[in-house]
Design a protein around this motif. Sequence first.
Motif, PDB file in Angstrom:
ATOM      1  N   LEU A   1     -52.317  10.915   0.058  1.00 21.48           N
ATOM      2  CA  LEU A   1     -53.535  10.196   0.428  1.00 21.48           C
ATOM      3  C   LEU A   1     -54.707  11.131   0.693  1.00 21.48           C
ATOM      4  N   ALA A   2     -54.441  12.407   0.921  1.00 20.73           N
ATOM      5  CA  ALA A   2     -55.511  13.387   1.135  1.00 20.73           C
ATOM      6  C   ALA A   2     -56.109  13.779  -0.210  1.00 20.73           C
TER       7      ALA A   2
ATOM      8  N   PRO B   1     -51.889  28.388  16.983  1.00 23.21           N
ATOM      9  CA  PRO B   1     -51.217  29.445  16.220  1.00 23.21           C
ATOM     10  C   PRO B   1     -49.715  29.285  16.076  1.00 23.21           C
ATOM     11  N   ALA B   2     -49.104  28.396  16.844  1.00 19.22           N
ATOM     12  CA  ALA B   2     -47.644  28.307  16.868  1.00 19.22           C
ATOM     13  C   ALA B   2     -47.104  27.364  15.794  1.00 19.22           C
ATOM     14  N   ARG B   3     -45.894  27.640  15.349  1.00 21.16           N
ATOM     15  CA  ARG B   3     -45.203  26.738  14.424  1.00 21.16           C
ATOM     16  C   ARG B   3     -45.156  25.336  15.030  1.00 21.16           C
ATOM     17  N   GLY B   4     -45.525  24.345  14.235  1.00 24.85           N
ATOM     18  CA  GLY B   4     -45.531  22.963  14.686  1.00 24.85           C
ATOM     19  C   GLY B   4     -46.884  22.471  15.153  1.00 24.85           C
ATOM     20  N   ASP B   5     -47.824  23.377  15.405  1.00 24.46           N
ATOM     21  CA  ASP B   5     -49.169  22.949  15.785  1.00 24.46           C
ATOM     22  C   ASP B   5     -49.830  22.258  14.596  1.00 24.46           C
ATOM     23  N   ALA B   6     -50.619  21.216  14.873  1.00 27.43           N
ATOM     24  CA  ALA B   6     -51.221  20.437  13.795  1.00 27.43           C
ATOM     25  C   ALA B   6     -52.532  19.816  14.249  1.00 27.43           C
ATOM     26  N   THR B   7     -53.401  19.567  13.298  1.00 28.50           N
ATOM     27  CA  THR B   7     -54.647  18.845  13.531  1.00 28.50           C
ATOM     28  C   THR B   7     -54.857  17.856  12.394  1.00 28.50           C
ATOM     29  N   ASP B   8     -55.662  16.827  12.670  1.00 26.78           N
ATOM     30  CA  ASP B   8     -55.920  15.803  11.660  1.00 26.78           C
ATOM     31  C   ASP B   8     -56.763  16.349  10.518  1.00 26.78           C
TER      32      ASP B   8
ATOM     33  N   GLY C   1     -54.363  12.980   6.497  1.00 24.00           N
ATOM     34  CA  GLY C   1     -53.230  13.893   6.542  1.00 24.00           C
ATOM     35  C   GLY C   1     -53.349  14.810   7.736  1.00 24.00           C
ATOM     36  N   ARG C   2     -52.599  15.901   7.717  1.00 24.50           N
ATOM     37  CA  ARG C   2     -52.628  16.881   8.796  1.00 24.50           C
ATOM     38  C   ARG C   2     -52.561  18.293   8.243  1.00 24.50           C
TER      39      ARG C   2
ATOM     40  N   ALA D   1     -43.410  12.414   7.989  1.00 25.69           N
ATOM     41  CA  ALA D   1     -43.667  13.387   6.932  1.00 25.69           C
ATOM     42  C   ALA D   1     -43.780  14.796   7.507  1.00 25.69           C
ATOM     43  N   CYS D   2     -44.523  14.956   8.589  1.00 28.17           N
ATOM     44  CA  CYS D   2     -44.685  16.287   9.189  1.00 28.17           C
ATOM     45  C   CYS D   2     -43.366  16.800   9.750  1.00 28.17           C
TER      46      CYS D   2
END
Length: 229
Positions: A116-117, A152-159, A168-169, A193-194
């Motif tokens: 969708l992105a 900076p860490a694994r798993g960090d996310a933003t829209d 998406g993210r 999905a993430c």
Amino acid sequence: MLIDTPDRWPADAAAAMAIQDELRPRVVAANPRPPRFRTVAGLDSAYDDASGVVAAAVVVLDASTLTTVDTAVAHGAVSFPYVPGLLAFRELPTTLGVLERLGAAPDLLICDGQGLAHPRRFGLACHVGVLAGVPTIGVAKNAWGDYSEPGPARGDATDLVLDGGVVGRALRTRTGVKPVFVSVGHLIDLDTACAQVLALTPHYRQPETTRRADALCRQALRAATASAR
């Protein structure tokens, strides 16, 4: 694996956009059932610009062990012109052809591209997901849209936002490494999905599905172009 393959492919941009408009309403950005993914497949394609040859590969992994359990390759020719927003049509015929070579449908597909992105909200992952009828995710190396840099860490996310809507993210799969861009393709929600992308990236930025499919399609392209000389 049974695919709803079109009888004909579009010859120009107007026809391709009409197909996107027709199929877009069929995208389901939700989990229609409890998401249990025992097998996960990666899809990727590689081109030879000089000859127009395209090679597509699919690699199926056991979701719990990430062991490869099935592979397939297919070859074709690029016939659709390069048009931004319609790049999926350059590889879709070969991509769908390689999926048809699988004995059984995987529970989840990972596409190296957008879902969708996408400027028309219908990237490769949406197109493949709708025609294959299975949950599909787009995982891209570059973003369509705006986003703030995740932590900076694994798993960090933003829209990831396009035209004022979340599409998406930006997801950090490795600490200190630039993010990937995850979007829904079909039959899955963005949170799921993430989570699946993180499960598929134990060591590298890209999902194992993508890494293995990329290696296989490049190998197949080298073999095809060498035999054509």
